[in-house]
Scaffold this motif. Structure first.
Motif: not given
Lengths: 416, 416, 416, 416
Positions: B17-18, B42-43, B102-107, B138-140
């Motif tokens: 995703s990143e 948002w995604h 991105f921080e939210y994702r890491k968290y 997530e792939q979708q």
């Protein structure tokens, strides 16, 4: 106006636009939160396009824009200056990036300063009016940047804070005094030596009946009484279009007000917080201003009454230079207070040409004249207006349903 | 599926995703260019919210979101998971910033990995289906990120390039061969041991008449003949709703096509360029696919015919792993070519429950069942789909007027 | 079918259209109360235009329409038959007057009867299918005339009465019995010698799992329990599009229902009155039917299940010939009751072509095929349908949000 | 004003409304062809409701309406007189029938005449202003009936003829003479003893610069030159809102004009026919009038200039009493010609309260004041206005985009 003084004003005004952006994140520059609103990025580029198109393009045959498409993307409404990008799609543009827009500004500034430093007096005199328009135009967009950012932030449930609030000193408010003016023929319109917009001309005579005007603005506290007296539900106070708008938009209070439990809160550039009762009421439409005035058995002033009443007052008040970005209950030292700054004051006058008005030739002629339809005049500037930008003959205008500018209410009355 | 293998897949999918975001500028993450589309930001947050809500919120009583409002902002449509932010306003949010997302994702990743590393088998078995759904989900959204960015960039007169084009090898195209299947009772639906969506179940029997299916996709060249034969003006080929859409939207060609002088150009993730004639036609709606098929005296396949025809084929083709982000004329080695990857293939089947289908309990049950209305099924995956995501029983679905996914056409025929 | 028998049917059907108009005032023929609805005057003329265009225009070279513009005004959607007047503007036409439309009918009838009396068998055989379509078409419009008049009258605060109500005999309702059908390959589609629509063909095989079907319709009383259980507010029962429609349209109950104080009333062709609890619920959309079924842990039948279940039943029930123009609680003598008449029964099947379906050539081919998109199938006829018009293979279709036809609910279930 | 004279005027005006209806078929009374327009039936009933509500309801305690719902159905916009039927749904009402509406008129007339014959002077004096308003109100609706019927008929491809055309005598047209008025303070507003509307008051002083006004109206021939000079495509002549309207509505000429081959035709109440070049141009919006004036380097008059220019002219011209229902090229005997009748003349003045204006109390106060927003003033009456209805202080008003009234153009100029 010398080239030296204009160079200094040019730099100062251009820098102030960028100063306004300091609290913003890159993401904040991009979004268009409603069709009337423009992204900050667009404002920053558009005001530069103005200098590029109407100054550099005329005086410098070698000037080339850093990107040929900018002329298309950043033209607002100047039909005679070429095609324009569709206004409601301004928020579709992720590119040019914010960085590229700041580079565009630097590029235009470099050429503008270079021109101003090297030009001879004759060439300068031919173009100086346009430069003055460009600077005043940028000041207008500085105000829009603030009101547009306020709108954008207000849509976000995270309620971003543009500038944190400092402790507000409590202010006392006196009862209204009515200041009376006599019947007679008055002179209206700009009659000085400085800069003015075409719509403030020509100077002309106007017969006015005697009238009284309130010596201060209407407060949140007073406006709340109207709300609590069911004012938004009682058609008898409203213009027909106004009441239809209230019903269609389901208005219950000024823009940005929200009732949380028992308390009225509002969103401000200082954050979401409880309303201050003594502040001037703000973010009301012409319809609301007019209905409020009827509810008090008064009315709004005509723009000519306002102009007569403001003659001789000192231009002081709560302007953008204060950096509070919010109306204040504090009074100035004039006989009629709060005439300048704080909130634009709705008049009961439609925006129409003064007797004898002529639209200037060419694209610059599109600046004011073509908007003389379906708009009401506002006077006096707001807390987002620069003190150096306002005059007592200055005519601002918005459609009667608009509320996202800092707009408020002053009352007037006939004298029997 | 062991925890080790799932940790590795989790990391790989989350990183992909990143990776998709690498070509983007901060400004590109923010904008919603149409109501169906979502900002990249948002995604990225929404897919993390999914793990937070449906995994961490269930398995970890101490888990706290970094921001309580994210649950509100990043819920897409799960009514049973609480209130949601109004979908067409996703582009109103300049905050949280891209960095904060991105921080939210890491968290979330930190807590997810921690959970997966420490969990016992019993706990893991209870939740592993949900984690699998989360990864497939997530792939979708990876696919949507690409198609949404394509839409956003296409609105910009500067035509930003997502990934510059490399030289495309020329490909020859053979005439269509019709592959025949016999009449009889077939088994439909997912019958394996791996992951599947609820809508692929239950396995059931279906009586099919004999039919033939084309051994490759329809090309741009073939579709151009339809355009040049005035196909968009001839109502006799179109479904009634389809022709009304053509007239209302003034469609003249697939989405992103534009005629410049004599040449048909299209906007791609590799830039704005001339169309390649041998590529599979892409960005057509179901209405256009159906009308094209009638014009050729053929028809679209039903989804069950497609499923039968694809049984036994190897899953190979032009997937997102190729990083071309565009359909290709290159053929694979299957008997029926281009069944997987390149473009989703419109079927003539409405998206309806299989006989015996039951909606799963709880919010996860909102994943598929509630969309079974006004949508058509597509099969086979596209150049924006991950190869590890697709199956021959996989049912994608969009309304018949949708065109912004990578969608194309394969023909079928009755056998007399 | 002989010419004598067809002359008699022609007269009878044409007269019945005019009989339906007897309760109307001139003003009632003119208005279009919503875009889907047509003025009675238009229906009366359109069905005559059908005979004029597709029969008289083919068989009689000397035939001239009384007004050349009628072909333009009264074409509904036959693109291949020439230009059409814009559908939502059908209510803009005060002329031709009602009197002129009745004269138009007489004129067409005169030429039709003349043709039928004089034609030889060969000529007759060539055209008789089209005449049959014309008669069935007129019967369809008879139903629309009734449902459209109901809609128009319901908009009027004076609530005009089409036909005063007689005393309704009280009816007892038994509990539902579930009638079971076995798994297997069934034959679907019309296989007789009489008239049928193209969409009922070809006859084909279908594998069905075992299922059960309710032996009667859902009643107002049962549906009220759904309403009272907050059914319209609970998203978990609804298709996503359905719930969005409920919220957008603010639906709280079936069309024409209105709560006055504590009582549910409805508007009927017999006037505005209190609902009868034992009657079949009517004027629900597919979305409501589907949500109700889920709430009961059942589902709607597929159209093929319905067709299998109705095989062998006698066509009896509450049809338009009863002239009650309203569903009734009275039961017929079949094993499965109320399958015919009363209300069209929503299936869970999208309206799609049967395997092997071919669109007929020419304008007549526009009759059915081009509507196979975004519609759901309904079966069995209603209290506004003629008993001579319905078959067990008859496929009616409407978009899932439609409610103004007499539409109701029968439940089905999987058998485990 | 005595009761005898008012009885006679009452009868005459009420009869004239019915005379206007003589050419109509029942079907013509029913339809609402756009939201601004009302069915003839509604007009006929509404003007009767006015007498019922504001006269009979006040003076006769025993008065009962023939139908209690009429108060709801036939209130136009008097919020203080109770609830109203939703305006855009006026065309949804097939009942009451035309016959019932005429009976309603008879019923109201009977009670009105009875009251007027029996009342004493004191009672009469209290109510006579309201009766005068009622009669003037009915005359206004007579004009609307004609313009609304024209709109309805124009939508019908059969082009019904309201009144067949007689041979039009050819008229010669002189070049424009500019009539000059001197600078100074003028008195504006109604200052006589007869009937007037509240918006014509109070009499007040106005300072006017010197100006010239054209001595006749702009003709079709002159307006065609503007069209042929590409006037509808050249933004420089247009107000911004005006040009946006032209583009959105795709205006190419006045309302009802249509180019057939090389010829400009128009729809009139006398049928569809070729335009007469010397007639005053008609059915133009304020935007078109304003753009035309700019194109000629002139402007529209302000309403106060118009009033000053018309002082002392005889009220003669082409009024509804002529029964031509169309503007005419024929000149009257005044120094400034065609000031009265033919077409309402757009001013460049917004419709705003005169200085010192007070809204009357109660529902009657809703007559004029609440519409003072987003409208422009028109002066002088039209070929659909009664000669007994117009005054030189009469202020008509419509939104600047309106075109379906008989509206035209007179030019004015500054004097340098």
């Amino acid at each position: 106006m010398t080239t030296q003084s204009i160079i200094s004003r040019y730099k100062q005004i251009r820098q102030f636009s960028e100063k306004i952006c300091e609290p913003l994140k890159t993401e904040d520059y991009v979004i268009q939160s409603m069709p009337d609103m423009s992204p900050t990025k667009w404002h920053l580029a558009h005001v530069s396009w103005f200098f590029e198109t109407f100054v550099l393009g005329k005086v410098n045959p070698n000037y080339k824009s850093p990107n040929e498409q900018y002329a298309y993307l950043f033209n607002s409404y100047y039909v005679q200056a070429g095609d324009r990008f569709f206004r409601p799609h301004r928020g579709m543009l992720s590119r040019p990036t914010v960085k590229e827009v700041f580079e565009y500004r630097k590029y235009v500034d470099k050429y503008m300063i270079e021109f101003l430093e090297k030009t001879d007096e004759e060439s300068f005199n031919k173009i100086k009016v346009v430069i003055e328009i460009g600077l005043n135009h940028e000041q207008q967009h500085q105000e829009l940047m603030l009101t547009d950012i306020k709108h954008l932030f207000s849509m976000n449930p995270l309620y971003p804070v543009y500038k944190p609030i400092e402790k507000i000193a409590e202010q006392k408010i006196e009862n209204i005094n009515w200041i009376k003016f006599d019947e007679g023929v008055y002179q209206i319109g700009y009659d000085g030596d400085g800069f003015f917009y075409d719509n403030e001309k020509p100077v002309h005579k106007q017969y006015l009946n005697s009238f009284s005007i309130s010596d201060r603005l209407v407060t949140n506290k007073e406006y709340l009484e109207f709300i609590n007296d069911n004012g938004y539900k009682r058609a008898e106070f409203w213009l027909s279009d106004g009441f239809a708008t209230v019903e269609r938009e389901q208005w219950l209070a000024p823009l940005y007000w929200r009732k949380i439990g028992d308390k009225w809160m509002y969103f401000t550039l200082n954050g979401f917080r409880e309303i201050e009762l003594n502040e001037p009421v703000c973010h009301v439409s012409h319809y609301e201003a007019d209905a409020y005035a009827r509810w008090t058995n008064a009315r709004l002033a005509t723009e000519r009454e306002w102009e007569v009443a403001s003659q001789g007052l000192k231009i002081e008040g709560n302007f953008v230079e204060n950096e509070s970005f919010h109306p204040s209950a504090k009074m100035d030292n004039n006989r009629i207070k709060q005439m300048y700054g704080n909130v634009w004051e709705w008049s009961q006058s439609s925006y129409l040409p003064y007797s004898g008005y002529k639209v200037p030739e060419g694209a610059i002629g599109e600046y004011n004249g073509k908007f003389m339809s379906n708009q009401m005049v506002l006077r006096g500037g707001s807390c987002a207006t620069s003190k150096t930008h306002i005059r007592n003959t200055y005519r601002n205008f918005f459609p009667p349903h608009s509320r996202w500018q800092f707009m408020g209410i002053r009352l007037a009355k006939d004298v029997d």
